[in-house]
Design an enzyme around this catalytic site. Structure first.
Site, PDB file in Angstrom:
ATOM      1  N   PHE A 127       3.158  -8.300  -9.005  1.00 37.53           N
ATOM      2  CA  PHE A 127       4.357  -9.058  -8.642  1.00 37.53           C
ATOM      3  C   PHE A 127       4.852  -9.763  -9.894  1.00 37.53           C
ATOM      4  CE2 PHE A 127       2.945  -9.791  -3.931  1.00 37.53           C
ATOM      5  CZ  PHE A 127       2.874  -8.427  -3.745  1.00 37.53           C
ATOM      6  N   ARG A 173       2.670   8.053   6.957  1.00 39.40           N
ATOM      7  CA  ARG A 173       2.927   7.955   8.390  1.00 39.40           C
ATOM      8  C   ARG A 173       4.373   7.575   8.667  1.00 39.40           C
ATOM      9  NH1 ARG A 173      -0.970   3.261   8.826  1.00 39.40           N
ATOM     10  NH2 ARG A 173      -0.020   3.004   6.794  1.00 39.40           N
ATOM     11  N   PHE A 232      -3.623  -0.746   6.745  1.00 38.86           N
ATOM     12  CA  PHE A 232      -4.180  -2.084   6.570  1.00 38.86           C
ATOM     13  C   PHE A 232      -5.349  -2.095   5.584  1.00 38.86           C
ATOM     14  CE2 PHE A 232      -2.147  -2.797  10.854  1.00 38.86           C
ATOM     15  CZ  PHE A 232      -1.136  -3.585  10.369  1.00 38.86           C
ATOM     16  N   LYS A 266       0.830  -1.213   0.000  1.00 38.14           N
ATOM     17  CA  LYS A 266       0.000   0.000   0.000  1.00 38.14           C
ATOM     18  C   LYS A 266       0.865   1.265   0.000  1.00 38.14           C
ATOM     19  CE  LYS A 266      -2.778  -0.324   3.247  1.00 38.14           C
ATOM     20  NZ  LYS A 266      -1.908   0.398   4.147  1.00 38.14           N
ATOM     21  N   LYS A 285       9.287  -6.484  10.628  1.00 36.48           N
ATOM     22  CA  LYS A 285       8.796  -5.941   9.371  1.00 36.48           C
ATOM     23  C   LYS A 285       9.880  -5.323   8.500  1.00 36.48           C
ATOM     24  CE  LYS A 285       5.585  -2.693   7.337  1.00 36.48           C
ATOM     25  NZ  LYS A 285       4.543  -1.700   7.465  1.00 36.48           N
ATOM     26  N   THR A 293       3.948   1.457  -0.960  1.00 34.53           N
ATOM     27  CA  THR A 293       4.653   1.452  -2.248  1.00 34.53           C
ATOM     28  C   THR A 293       3.734   2.022  -3.338  1.00 34.53           C
ATOM     29  OG1 THR A 293       5.785  -0.517  -1.451  1.00 34.53           O
ATOM     30  CG2 THR A 293       5.972  -0.040  -3.789  1.00 34.53           C
ATOM     31  N   TRP A 323       6.638  -0.840  -8.308  1.00 38.83           N
ATOM     32  CA  TRP A 323       7.733  -1.411  -7.523  1.00 38.83           C
ATOM     33  C   TRP A 323       8.941  -1.645  -8.433  1.00 38.83           C
ATOM     34  CZ3 TRP A 323      10.500  -6.091  -7.447  1.00 38.83           C
ATOM     35  CH2 TRP A 323      11.290  -6.289  -6.293  1.00 38.83           C
ATOM     36  N   ALA A 366      -3.039   0.639  12.127  1.00 33.87           N
ATOM     37  CA  ALA A 366      -4.482   0.895  12.010  1.00 33.87           C
ATOM     38  C   ALA A 366      -5.310  -0.181  12.683  1.00 33.87           C
ATOM     39  CB  ALA A 366      -4.869   1.013  10.542  1.00 33.87           C
TER      40      ALA A 366
END
Lengths: 631, 631
Positions: B455, B106, B367, B82, B117, B84, B484, B336
């Site tokens: 992807f 954020r 999220f 998200k 992460k 990205t 990406w 979130a």
């Protein structure tokens, strides 16, 4: 440019009112005048900037300036104006004697700022500005220390948790599988392999025994010395039980929080000399021993690199300015009673190069000379290799009267009448404390200048009595200084005396060599500095001395955690006590910082808030956006 | 200037390698091009700066730009890109479609950064740079929140300690005697007098009963909802006993630490609209109730002003840049599931003015759309008054296959073969999740564009199936995006679709009015957003609903703390579940932030470290001074 203060008021306003009445110069200008190049400067707004360590390399061929340590007699709980003197002296040297000068002082802890003490930027017309920036987050160094310290704390507890719930094979597999699901050793794990004497580098090749040795740190929880920290005065966190949550499988443990500035990482910041050196020190910090008695380090836990990354900006000192536009480095932390309480070696190194041969660097060591100055010489100067040129010993009429038997001085309570009227009897008696500190300072082979920090109730006869006593005790000079009320102008005579003292020959020597035993070092400090008859060790301390000696930590200097309110271990013994023995309750090892940390009697490493903390007065003025009530 | 990326590699390097290969533009240049004046900028080095809130007043007559919220379908535990997408879309709008654009995202928590992460600056060729600055201390906002939160925590515990050991008269006297030993009420104490209806302003005039009411907060320890926080994943601190130290007189209490980003002060930062508003919110935060059932606030404890002072810089958003030189504000925090997880209103307000009528502000809510977007609309937009123009819903083939019954996806474990090969059957089944989120988003009256985050294993047939399903479910458009691997260029078609969607008429409406009862609001969210049959409340939650209603907190919006791994409360229910009831275990009140905080089932508010945390790979390269291993 350094500039003399104009329009000082006879009725000196509050610290924050003075500080906010002066418009700070742009920090870019301060930097430029100090000889710092734009590419060596990292701005934090218009009034603060971090300065790159590369200055020292660039100016390697430059001779260092004169190096002055400001210390004090044994203070009252109110403090005797050491930072104020440090700043006032610097203002005098820079704005009145037109010398190149740098002030190197410590960043205060927000615990006392919001609790009992208030700000620590100096006071009156001798301050570092903006004083609210100085006293609040500044450039985040203490926050970086807190983050790094607590990352290591959770690394310890979480590792023990995982070791307690996993098989050898499962633990090993998880430790050697990276985020992309590849079996490998990370560089920090190779460090551990080397420590264990395993020369294989493919995780699949280790024998079961090697796997177990690699994966199980086997930390003995009873030996963990690493505590969590906050930059908050939170007495309820002094002792805590962790792991009481429902998902932690009953893995509780007794531990606690210290104030962040008393942490080993703060000491590493103060005592390191380069980025590489900091990486090494952070990696070799010892947090516990294993059940087999081996030291467990931050690198064993895989954390040394991450800690360094967290500290990569903090290692740069923060440039600020005095009220008279002289430059100041603010770096590392206070609390010389429970930490070593000196500002950083790196700041001093950069400043000494920047001022050059004809310039002056004024630094400060915390509390009385028995603790802050002793650690300045035997720990800080030992690691830096720098030799000071002069010690300035701050004395006040108030504190000396207390040492002569005057009534108790308590923060937040009115001063007794003895302190507001001339009382030569009490003062004469109290000069024993001054003499003891002068003798101590002289024993290091460095000239001593006494600064009598003037309060408005002091009489000329009182000031003269101190000056006479000081000179008789071997001080080069003793000068009344009125910098609180008059800024640098008030410290001009002190500055002249300091300049003269810096021309005297020095014969600097440490109090003890590092290859003495732990007990011999402690006893040397106790007898030579505190005038104790001897030292008594608790059973715990005896065990720790044995353990540290076995682990090879006995060659470190000592960082005594001792009350600042007496030369002895007992805060009630004023003047120059004798006929006592000091108790060593416990000894901690700060192997990364590079010292052992004997606790003399009962020392709290986490302050408390009073019933009405300083924060009751602090707010933001919505009209001006300025901080009010900080003092 | 915004610039198209050159020399992108087909074999996309690691995030930090990409980020460090691009030399960031000077942040002064980014600011200037964005229309920020030098006096509105507070530099933090060359790549970060805080921006003054005064921009909004200066540009008051300027029309706002278009306002885009990026959200997602229900993600796998790996996340579906998200951030990205948010960055890639911004790069496309700015560097490829030549629009004025601002990204508002954020600041990540260092807990997950060092834990499981890794970084959160986007990824591949769509990132905010420098990514190490972004992921580490940034400009210290989270540290300021931590300091403020924990100052209030110690204020609570220390006050209870002092109240338990003092007489009424002694307590009152100490509370009303300032540092200079003068009896007075500070302004924050006058606030308390007003709350108590006492109109005297001289401490000596209060009756004994008034003194007692003023001085005794009488906090019921069972009702304390304020916890301490750290920005560290420290599971052993989830539950702790404080006060076990020898000097605390047995005043122990069960409490715990949360992760800092989940704190109420973080929510205040995100939802405040001005300095004055922040001061009010911080002061009215409720930490407990008294034994008499009255709400006890930060201002009752004397702390609201100090908290504001600690947060005075944090309120300014931090300006950074994308890999293609478009400007970004980083402000407020993630999570979130347990917080509201949206970036700040203030950043959006400033950005919308700066881009102006023809520009675009791309923000992100955390999220899946069932939580982050729902809170974006019903909490954030309600407080800001801003109306979004478009929702971008990020979907991936991987996540939709999981929703269609694919094998479990676990962080750190290899993906099953179903995710690497074409499987239209699983995908078709999983599109139920996509349809549910589109319907939810459409119900707010805002156009929806689906972004299929590509992807390299995705097939064209799979992408087409998602696009078809999305359009049939009411999305304006559904576009494959390859940002990406290709940066803004890869998101150019998505950007065109978003520009078009922003021209559609909107009919924005909240899901519920504030004057509904607490239960009605929770049930509306449960039924309309989660498709639940109903809600079950624990006894504790029932009591809390009663208490909050009595105290007048029932007119606040709801900030549901719910798993992000399912639209329901059960992480195992994938796709678009139905036929379930959601359990409300507990409800917390964040009165200062302005919401109630129902915990749906068991939600941890403090993450844990894995056995091999991300920090094992992180270090500083001593040759280059650069951070390595952060990804």
């Amino acid at each position: 440019m350094a500039h003399k203060l104009q329009n000082m008021l006879a009725d000196v306003p509050s610290d924050i009112d003075i500080a906010q009445a002066v418009e700070p110069l742009s920090i870019k200008q301060i930097a430029e005048e100090a000889g710092i190049l734009p590419e060596e400067l990292m701005l934090y707004g218009d009034t603060k900037a971090k300065v790159s360590l590369s200055v020292v390399q660039r100016l390697a061929s430059q001779k260092n300036g004169k190096y002055i340590d400001v210390t004090a007699i044994t203070p009252t709980p109110l403090g005797e104006g050491k930072t104020t003197t440090t700043v006032g002296l610097s203002q005098a040297l820079g704005a009145h004697l037109n010398k190149k000068v740098f002030t190197c002082i410590r960043q205060p802890s927000m615990g006392p700022t919001f609790g009992i003490k208030g700000g620590a930027a100096g006071g009156g017309y001798s301050q570092i500005i903006p004083m609210d920036e100085f006293n609040l987050h500044m450039t985040g160094d203490i926050h970086a220390i807190t983050a790094a310290n607590n990352l290591l704390a959770t690394a310890i507890d979480t590792r023990m948790f995982h070791e307690s719930t996993a098989t050898d094979a499962g633990l090993y597999k998880r430790l050697t599988t990276n985020k992309k699901n590849k079996r490998m050793f990370s560089p920090i794990q190779v460090t551990r392999l080397e420590k264990l004497g395993i020369d294989k580098r493919d995780p699949l090749e280790l024998t079961e025994d090697e796997q177990r040795r690699f994966a199980r740190l086997d930390i003995d929880p009873e030996t963990i010395t690493w505590k969590r920290v906050l930059d908050t005065s939170d007495r309820l966190l002094r002792g805590i039980t962790v792991g009481t949550g429902p998902k932690e499988k009953g893995k509780t443990r007794e531990t606690g929080f210290d104030i962040a500035v008393a942490s080993e990482i703060m000491a590493v910041l103060a005592l390191t000399t380069s980025l590489e050196d900091m990486r090494d020190r952070l990696g070799r910090m010892v947090v516990a021993t294993s059940f087999a008695g081996e030291a467990i380090t931050a690198d064993d836990l895989g954390a040394g690199g991450a800690l360094t990354v967290l500290m990569k900006d903090a290692i740069m000192p923060t440039l600020m300015q005095s009220l008279e536009g002289t430059p100041a480095f603010v770096h590392a932390g206070p609390f010389a009673n429970i930490a070593h309480g000196n500002s950083s070696i790196i700041a001093d190194q950069i400043a000494l190069k920047l001022v050059g041969e004809d310039g002056y660097v004024v630094t400060e060591s915390g509390f009385g000379a028995d603790i802050g100055m002793e650690k300045f010489f035997n720990i800080k100067c030992r690691y830096s290799g720098l030799v000071p040129d002069c010690v300035v010993l701050v004395a006040t009429v108030r504190a000396l009267k207390m040492h002569g038997g005057g009534p108790k001085v308590t923060a937040g309570k009115p001063l007794a009448i003895e302190y507001k009227e001339e009382n030569l009897g009490l003062l004469e008696e109290g000069c024993s404390n001054l003499r003891a500190h002068i003798a101590n300072a002289r024993s290091y082979g460095i000239p001593v200048v006494v600064a009598v920090n003037r309060f408005h109730t002091d009489t000329d006869a009182e000031i003269d009595m101190i000056r006479k006593a000081a000179r008789e005790a071997g001080a080069e000079d003793a000068v009344m200084s009125n910098h609180w009320a008059r800024g640098g102008e008030g410290a001009a005579k002190l500055a002249e005396a300091v300049v003269e003292a810096c021309e005297q020959p020095t014969d600097f020597k440490f109090l003890y060599p590092l290859d003495m035993s732990i007990k011999d070092k402690i006893e040397t400090i106790a007898k030579e500095m505190y005038n104790a008859d001897g030292v008594d060790y608790s059973e715990e301390a005896e065990e720790q001395i044995e353990r540290y000696t076995r682990l090879g930590f006995d060659n470190l200097p000592m960082c005594m955690a001792k009350t600042h309110l007496s030369i002895s271990h007992d805060a009630n013994l004023k003047g120059a006590p004798s006929g006592f023995r000091i108790p060593i309750r416990e000894i901690r090892a700060s192997v990364g910082a590079g010292f052992l940390y004997p606790l003399v009697g009962s020392m709290s490493t986490m302050p408390a808030l009073p019933t009405r903390p300083a924060f009751y007065d602090i707010d933001l003025d919505m009209e001006t956006g300025k901080v009010v009530g900080l003092f």
